[in-house]
Scaffold this motif. Structure first.
Motif: not given
Length: 364
Positions: A201-206, A230-232, A242-253
């Motif tokens: 999951s994205i939660e786990n990857r972040t 470097s999202p893209f 899905d870089p938008m979802a992945t890096f939105s979560a990373a930015i939330a972190r």
């Protein structure tokens, strides 16, 4: 009235005199024995002290984190002493400097690793890219996947590196979470196929990102910590479904950690500012509550526009800072720029490093 690009910005208790940032730039000029910053490196950074903020070249947090010859580390007493001379020289000229903390993960070669071991990565997937070895450029070696029990040790290496950066006099640190290195490898599903709590999951990857940021902010105030994404970018053989979802979560972190800034490479690293379908940098800009540092292919006009419009708070320049130690002055006065010499970017001595001429004050 001055363009906003040339006005101050405050990060917590640190005031930057302008919004022009020297990007982290690998130059491969540390000592071959011990990867120690030398007097030439001291001179190089001191020449560029008028930047609003200098972000150091990628600095490995451990011997395992090394992927290219003669890149400096920040894990030994000699390295800390070398960096102390750099920060003292920058501060003596009124500058501010953060250390970029770096673990390359799979982007390495056995010849660069302790005891010739395999590089480590989230998963045992070889990067189709080159590293810079004592014998020249070579294909990256096949990595081994980190055991779950080893991740805590990596986090601790980042914490110790931050402590060493503080001891060396750096004003803060930036976590290198971009360009296909270890943190980026954990974030993206093209390089992370783990099935433990650091994969899937994205939660786990972040999760590793969050743990490392917690370690860094235990050493420096959170506003003195930044992170680069470097999202893209496809640099170092990277991809994500899905870089938008992945890096939105990373930015939330990053938001949760209260960081001073996020440093976003907009587009493909060093190649193009073009974005893939569905990509929207404005989403990242709105998500992050601190300062937004934009990077990739900016010139004077586009930097001024980005800051004036609010698309960015800070602009990072790379190649232009290599060739123009007084870049801030040149941009402010719209003066001619020196041309970078790509043949001297990586390795060598003073040529193409500390011998670029400064602007004549009369010309300004």
């Amino acid at each position: 009235m001055s363009d906003k690009l040339f006005t101050p910005l405050t990060l917590g208790t640190l005031t930057l005199p302008n919004r022009i940032v020297m990007a982290p730039l690998t130059r491969n000029r540390a000592t071959p024995d011990g990867d120690v910053p030398n007097p030439l490196i001291v001179e190089y950074y001191a020449q560029r002290a008028t930047a609003g903020l200098i972000i150091s070249e990628g600095t490995q947090i451990s011997p395992e984190g090394k992927g290219y010859i003669q890149t400096p580390g920040i894990y030994s007493p000699r390295q800390v002493a070398g960096w102390t001379k750099v920060t003292e020289a920058v501060h003596a000229k009124g500058g501010r400097i953060f250390a970029q903390l770096w673990h390359v993960g799979r982007v390495s070669h056995t010849s660069l690793q302790p005891d010739g071991q395999a590089p480590v990565a989230p998963s045992a997937i070889t990067a189709r890219t080159k590293t810079f070895t004592p014998a020249g450029f070579a294909d990256a070696s096949p990595p081994r996947a980190l055991e779950t029990s080893e991740v805590e040790r990596v986090v601790d290496d980042f914490r110790k590196a931050a402590e060493n950066a503080k001891a060396a006099g750096f004003d803060g640190v930036e976590l290198h979470g971009a360009n296909g290195y270890l943190i980026d490898q954990f974030l993206r599903d093209g390089s992370n196929t783990r099935t433990d709590r650091y994969g899937g999951s994205i939660e786990n990857r972040t999760r590793l990102l969050a743990e490392v940021l917690a370690a860094l902010t235990s050493v420096f105030p959170a506003t003195r910590v930044g992170v680069r994404f470097s999202p893209f970018s496809t640099f170092s053989d990277m991809s994500d479904s899905d870089p938008m979802a992945t890096f939105s979560a990373a930015i939330a972190r990053a938001n949760d950690a209260g960081l001073g800034y996020v440093h976003i490479i907009e587009g493909d690293t060093g190649v193009s500012r073009a974005l893939p379908p569905g990509a929207d940098l404005g989403v990242f800009r709105k998500l992050f509550k601190g300062a937004y540092l934009a990077n990739n292919g900016y010139d004077r006009a586009s930097a001024i526009r980005a800051v004036e419009s609010g698309a960015a708070d800070l602009i990072a320049f790379g190649k232009l800072f290599i060739a123009n130690p007084d870049l801030v002055q040149r941009l402010e006065h719209n003066a001619p720029l020196n041309e970078p010499q790509p043949a001297t970017f990586y390795g060598g001595g003073a040529e193409g490093y500390t011998d670029y001429p400064a602007l004549d004050a009369k010309a300004a």
